[in-house]
Write a protein that holds these residues in place. Structure first.
Motif, PDB file in Angstrom:
ATOM      1  N   ILE A   1       1.017  -0.805  -0.416  1.00 47.19           N
ATOM      2  CA  ILE A   1      -0.139   0.148   0.090  1.00 47.19           C
ATOM      3  C   ILE A   1       0.725   1.226   0.059  1.00 47.19           C
ATOM      4  O   ILE A   1       0.382   2.414  -0.702  1.00 47.19           O
ATOM      5  CB  ILE A   1      -0.835   0.516   1.278  1.00 47.19           C
ATOM      6  N   ASP A   2       1.751   0.823   0.420  1.00 46.53           N
ATOM      7  CA  ASP A   2       2.855   1.951   0.894  1.00 46.53           C
ATOM      8  C   ASP A   2       3.734   1.802  -0.248  1.00 46.53           C
ATOM      9  O   ASP A   2       3.732   3.616  -1.032  1.00 46.53           O
ATOM     10  CB  ASP A   2       4.218   2.192   2.060  1.00 46.53           C
ATOM     11  N   GLY A   3       3.866   1.642  -0.771  1.00 41.97           N
ATOM     12  CA  GLY A   3       4.491   1.750  -2.246  1.00 41.97           C
ATOM     13  C   GLY A   3       3.250   2.522  -3.507  1.00 41.97           C
ATOM     14  O   GLY A   3       3.903   3.248  -4.116  1.00 41.97           O
ATOM     15  N   TRP A   4       2.333   1.655  -3.353  1.00 38.92           N
ATOM     16  CA  TRP A   4       0.957   2.073  -4.240  1.00 38.92           C
ATOM     17  C   TRP A   4       1.400   3.391  -4.399  1.00 38.92           C
ATOM     18  O   TRP A   4       0.734   4.508  -5.456  1.00 38.92           O
ATOM     19  CB  TRP A   4      -0.269   1.624  -4.244  1.00 38.92           C
ATOM     20  N   ARG A   5       0.815   4.265  -2.693  1.00 39.49           N
ATOM     21  CA  ARG A   5       0.669   5.591  -2.644  1.00 39.49           C
ATOM     22  C   ARG A   5       2.094   6.025  -2.827  1.00 39.49           C
ATOM     23  O   ARG A   5       1.451   7.391  -3.308  1.00 39.49           O
ATOM     24  CB  ARG A   5       0.484   5.604  -1.134  1.00 39.49           C
TER      25      ARG A   5
ATOM     26  N   VAL B   1       1.447   9.386  -5.651  1.00 35.15           N
ATOM     27  CA  VAL B   1       2.094  10.795  -5.984  1.00 35.15           C
ATOM     28  C   VAL B   1       3.092  11.112  -6.714  1.00 35.15           C
ATOM     29  O   VAL B   1       2.532  12.318  -7.495  1.00 35.15           O
ATOM     30  CB  VAL B   1       3.078  10.952  -4.359  1.00 35.15           C
ATOM     31  N   GLU B   2       3.748  10.095  -7.210  1.00 29.93           N
ATOM     32  CA  GLU B   2       5.017  10.766  -8.400  1.00 29.93           C
ATOM     33  C   GLU B   2       4.358  10.945  -9.374  1.00 29.93           C
ATOM     34  O   GLU B   2       4.337  11.870 -10.442  1.00 29.93           O
ATOM     35  CB  GLU B   2       6.261   9.410  -8.525  1.00 29.93           C
TER      36      GLU B   2
END
Length: 112
Positions: free
Chosen positions: A48-52, A56-57
């Motif tokens: 989830i953190d990676g997807w977020r 954002v990028e």
């Protein structure tokens, strides 16, 4: 199981649900335990953190949703929209016709 008691001065029964009290106790114990999550939980949170971060990028890139592509001050009255140079709101000529429409601002309301 239901337990009842009388509230002083009112004479009405108060119903106490034993199951609800037990469940509240279980939730409190569970919350205070601060147990460690499983490795699957940690992997999921990492995903989830990676997807977020990737989201954002993408949003802040030059052509992302959060980039400012134009700043056009809308005045009271009629404001033309299109790719032609006479328009108040200019759109890219490769993406829009010379005249798209008119934004009309009257009495604090805007309509197209």
């Amino acid at each position: 199981m239901r337990l009842t008691a009388r509230v002083r001065g009112r004479g009405k029964p108060v119903v106490v649900l034993l199951g609800a009290c037990l469940m509240a106790g279980v939730f409190i114990i569970e919350a205070s335990a601060g147990g460690q999550g499983s490795p699957e939980d940690a992997d999921y949170l990492t995903q989830i953190d990676g997807w977020r971060a990737r989201r954002v990028e993408r949003l802040i890139t030059e052509d992302g949703w959060l980039s400012l592509v134009g700043l056009f001050w809308i005045e009271a009255g009629e404001n033309s929209i299109g790719s032609g140079p006479e328009n108040v709101v200019l759109l890219p000529s490769s993406k829009a016709p010379e005249k798209v429409g008119i934004l009309t601002v009257e009495n604090g309301k805007t309509r197209i």
